[in-house]
Design a protein around this motif. Structure first.
Motif, PDB file in Angstrom:
ATOM      1  N   UNK A  40       0.746  -1.588   0.246  1.00  0.00           N
ATOM      2  CA  UNK A  40      -0.050   0.039   0.159  1.00  0.00           C
ATOM      3  C   UNK A  40       1.018   1.044  -0.122  1.00  0.00           C
ATOM      4  N   UNK A  41       1.729   1.277   0.586  1.00  0.00           N
ATOM      5  CA  UNK A  41       3.020   2.296   0.813  1.00  0.00           C
ATOM      6  C   UNK A  41       3.999   2.171   1.195  1.00  0.00           C
ATOM      7  N   UNK A  42       4.991   2.670   1.455  1.00  0.00           N
ATOM      8  CA  UNK A  42       6.729   2.747   2.083  1.00  0.00           C
ATOM      9  C   UNK A  42       7.149   3.721   2.344  1.00  0.00           C
ATOM     10  N   UNK A  43       8.466   3.080   3.359  1.00  0.00           N
ATOM     11  CA  UNK A  43       8.988   4.567   3.510  1.00  0.00           C
ATOM     12  C   UNK A  43      10.596   4.242   2.606  1.00  0.00           C
ATOM     13  N   UNK A  44      11.421   4.766   2.574  1.00  0.00           N
ATOM     14  CA  UNK A  44      12.581   4.552   2.001  1.00  0.00           C
ATOM     15  C   UNK A  44      13.812   3.420   2.663  1.00  0.00           C
ATOM     16  N   UNK A  64      13.218  10.817  -8.390  1.00  0.00           N
ATOM     17  CA  UNK A  64      13.140  10.993  -9.512  1.00  0.00           C
ATOM     18  C   UNK A  64      11.779  10.429 -10.669  1.00  0.00           C
ATOM     19  N   UNK A  65      11.252   9.211  -9.434  1.00  0.00           N
ATOM     20  CA  UNK A  65       9.558   8.433  -9.692  1.00  0.00           C
ATOM     21  C   UNK A  65       8.647   9.413  -9.219  1.00  0.00           C
ATOM     22  N   UNK A  66       9.142  10.073  -8.797  1.00  0.00           N
ATOM     23  CA  UNK A  66       7.891  11.635  -7.565  1.00  0.00           C
ATOM     24  C   UNK A  66       7.782  12.950  -8.372  1.00  0.00           C
ATOM     25  N   UNK A  72       4.298   9.056  -5.500  1.00  0.00           N
ATOM     26  CA  UNK A  72       3.289  10.598  -4.539  1.00  0.00           C
ATOM     27  C   UNK A  72       4.420   9.877  -3.513  1.00  0.00           C
ATOM     28  N   UNK A  73       4.383  10.741  -1.983  1.00  0.00           N
ATOM     29  CA  UNK A  73       5.325  11.139  -1.049  1.00  0.00           C
ATOM     30  C   UNK A  73       4.692  11.859   0.093  1.00  0.00           C
ATOM     31  N   UNK A  82       6.094   6.257   0.542  1.00  0.00           N
ATOM     32  CA  UNK A  82       5.915   6.799  -0.313  1.00  0.00           C
ATOM     33  C   UNK A  82       4.711   5.297  -1.290  1.00  0.00           C
ATOM     34  N   UNK A  83       3.804   5.938  -2.374  1.00  0.00           N
ATOM     35  CA  UNK A  83       3.045   4.922  -2.541  1.00  0.00           C
ATOM     36  C   UNK A  83       2.712   5.346  -3.855  1.00  0.00           C
TER      37      UNK A  83
END
Length: 100
Positions: A40-44, A64-66, A72-73, A82-83
């Protein structure tokens, strides 16, 4: 030469497709997206545990992805969660499908 509405829309979509393609142009970013797609989401820090790279390298790829709009961050001090940006992810899939 005047730009038609259809041409403007096509040019806008071409620019979006190019932005997504550029972001997908590195295997680490693809690995990050594959991981995020299954979470669902994760952290660095979560990605550092999964990928054999330094935190700073992963952070640069996340940036770069964001910037491309694929993720999204959300600031969750002192971390960022991030997700996948579901709307842009869907748009990217459609644009690539239409292109190919």
């Amino acid at each position: 030469m005047k730009s038609t509405s259809a041409h403007s829309n096509s040019e806008k979509e071409d620019k979006a497709l190019a932005r997504f393609a550029k972001a997908l142009g590195h295997s680490t970013r693809i690995a990050i997206l594959r991981h995020l797609e299954n979470q669902s989401c994760c952290f660095t820090g979560d990605l550092v545990e999964v990928l054999p790279l330094a935190q700073s390298t992963i952070s640069q790829h996340l940036k770069e992805l964001k910037n491309a709009g694929l993720i999204q961050g959300e600031l969750n001090p002192p971390k960022i969660k991030y997700c996948i940006d579901k709307e842009n992810w869907k748009k990217a899939k459609v644009l690539f499908e239409e292109f190919f």
